[in-house]
Design an enzyme around this catalytic site. Structure first.
Site, PDB file in Angstrom:
ATOM      1  N   TYR A 132       0.708  -1.068  -0.214  1.00 34.84           N
ATOM      2  CA  TYR A 132       0.025  -0.036   0.104  1.00 34.84           C
ATOM      3  C   TYR A 132       1.017   1.540  -0.080  1.00 34.84           C
ATOM      4  O   TYR A 132       0.783   2.340  -0.961  1.00 34.84           O
ATOM      5  CB  TYR A 132      -1.072   0.003   1.298  1.00 34.84           C
ATOM      6  CG  TYR A 132      -1.787   1.043   1.316  1.00 34.84           C
ATOM      7  CD1 TYR A 132      -3.013   1.127   0.641  1.00 34.84           C
ATOM      8  CD2 TYR A 132      -1.444   2.084   2.238  1.00 34.84           C
ATOM      9  CE1 TYR A 132      -3.985   2.324   0.967  1.00 34.84           C
ATOM     10  CE2 TYR A 132      -2.766   3.033   2.528  1.00 34.84           C
ATOM     11  CZ  TYR A 132      -3.619   3.137   1.821  1.00 34.84           C
ATOM     12  OH  TYR A 132      -4.567   4.234   1.624  1.00 34.84           O
ATOM     13  N   ALA A 133       1.707   1.279   0.914  1.00 32.48           N
ATOM     14  CA  ALA A 133       2.707   2.436   0.941  1.00 32.48           C
ATOM     15  C   ALA A 133       3.534   2.577  -0.447  1.00 32.48           C
ATOM     16  O   ALA A 133       3.704   4.108  -0.744  1.00 32.48           O
ATOM     17  CB  ALA A 133       3.601   2.149   2.142  1.00 32.48           C
ATOM     18  N   ALA A 134       4.027   1.496  -0.823  1.00 33.66           N
ATOM     19  CA  ALA A 134       4.626   1.804  -2.377  1.00 33.66           C
ATOM     20  C   ALA A 134       3.858   2.276  -3.230  1.00 33.66           C
ATOM     21  O   ALA A 134       4.321   3.131  -4.071  1.00 33.66           O
ATOM     22  CB  ALA A 134       5.326   0.401  -2.518  1.00 33.66           C
ATOM     23  N   SER A 135       2.572   2.037  -3.292  1.00 28.85           N
ATOM     24  CA  SER A 135       1.701   2.359  -4.220  1.00 28.85           C
ATOM     25  C   SER A 135       1.379   3.638  -4.098  1.00 28.85           C
ATOM     26  O   SER A 135       1.177   4.474  -4.976  1.00 28.85           O
ATOM     27  CB  SER A 135       0.277   1.401  -4.417  1.00 28.85           C
ATOM     28  OG  SER A 135      -0.390   1.527  -3.288  1.00 28.85           O
ATOM     29  N   LYS A 136       1.202   4.202  -2.839  1.00 25.40           N
ATOM     30  CA  LYS A 136       0.758   5.752  -2.623  1.00 25.40           C
ATOM     31  C   LYS A 136       2.016   6.308  -3.058  1.00 25.40           C
ATOM     32  O   LYS A 136       1.631   7.635  -3.167  1.00 25.40           O
ATOM     33  CB  LYS A 136       0.391   5.489  -1.141  1.00 25.40           C
ATOM     34  CG  LYS A 136      -1.118   4.985  -0.925  1.00 25.40           C
ATOM     35  CD  LYS A 136      -2.158   5.480  -1.915  1.00 25.40           C
ATOM     36  CE  LYS A 136      -3.507   4.930  -1.671  1.00 25.40           C
ATOM     37  NZ  LYS A 136      -4.614   5.504  -2.387  1.00 25.40           N
TER      38      LYS A 136
END
Ligand code: NAP
Length: 254
Positions: free
Chosen positions: A157-161
């Site tokens: 999630y963090a990488a995508s955001k």
């Protein structure tokens, strides 16, 4: 005076939470809204609510990972309403929480596809339509997670955001000359199905709220108002920006 009078806006993730409230607000401010998500019934309820309030909207159900959907949304904006001015690329999912070494590769890929590749696919069709219109505003819903906080269990999630911010910055520079502004909205924890799933017991919710300077989660309407700011001419000199709307969670040490 309505802030989006005569504008046409795509809102993704419109069946729930931040997207739902933003679609309603954009319509109240005069925009014609193309609302999308997978759940048809929720989208139909949204359109009915917008129409009851005197606004105009159309629902197109589909999976945000599907390139054909990205094309159809823009074709609908152009074919039905004459063009595209605003895109709120907001659909997203957290996936199952797990430490990085335990994330199944397919789960990683699913979150990257849903949160990041979907935004690329959206932009790929939205930007030429906005160019034809002579300008526009493209907005990506990122998060404080992946920008200022390393939230355990949320590697994909963090990488995508974080990836959305990189994409947005490049678009801001590439398309400024065509009158298009690109910005990211970074909400803090928001009281939506997603937010409630993360803070899913009274104890966890109290702990999470305590992390915020404002000592509470956001209401989705509060995030919608920031999306309206980025969509409207109120932010006419704002491009390439990451707008934190996070109740102070990123700076709080109290
Ligand atoms: P939400 O209420 O769970 O809404 C998520 C929306 O995304 C729903 O409309 C959902 O629609 C749509 N969606 C998810 N996967 C999809 C897919 N494969 N295809 C099409 N649509 C899909 O969550 P929210 O809080 O409003 O989240 C909106 C955005 O804000 C997300 O990008 C999220 O990461 C971000 N955000 C949320 C928080 C928070 O605390 N809530 C904080 C920071 C950032 P369907 O299920 O109908 O497809």
């Amino acid at each position: 005076m309505q802030q989006l009078s005569g504008k046409v806006a795509i809102v993704t993730g419109a069946s729930s939470g931040i997207g739902y409230e933003t679609a309603r607000l954009f319509a109240r401010e005069g925009a014609k809204v193309i609302a999308t998500a997978r759940r048809q019934a929720e989208l139909d309820a949204l359109v009915a609510e917008i129409e009851r309030d005197g606004g105009e909207a159309v629902a197109i159900a589909g999976d945000i990972r599907d390139e054909q959907l990205a094309r159809t949304l823009v074709e609908t904006a152009v074919g039905r309403y004459g063009g595209l001015d605003i895109a709120f690329n907001n659909a997203g999912a957290t996936g199952e929480a797990a430490p990085v070494s335990d994330i199944p590769t397919v789960a990683w890929q699913a979150i990257l596809d849903t949160n990041l590749t979907s935004a690329f696919l959206g932009a790929k069709y939205q930007l030429p339509a906005m160019t034809k219109r002579g300008g526009g505003s493209i907005i990506f819903t990122s998060s404080f997670v992946g920008s200022t906080i390393g939230f355990p269990g949320m590697g994909a999630y963090a990488a995508s955001k974080a990836g959305l911010i990189g994409l947005m910055q490049v678009i801001a520079v590439e398309y400024a000359g065509r009158g298009i502004r690109a910005n990211a909205l970074l909400p803090g924890g928001t009281d939506t199905p997603m937010g409630r799933a993360t803070a899913n017991t009274p104890e966890i919710r109290a702990f999470v709220e305590g992390l915020y300077a404002l000592k509470r989660l956001a209401r989705p309407e509060e995030i919608a108002r920031s999306a309206l700011y980025l969509a409207s001419d109120a932010s006419s000199f704002t491009t390439g920006a990451s707008l934190m709307v996070d109740g102070g969670v990123s700076v709080n040490r109290t």
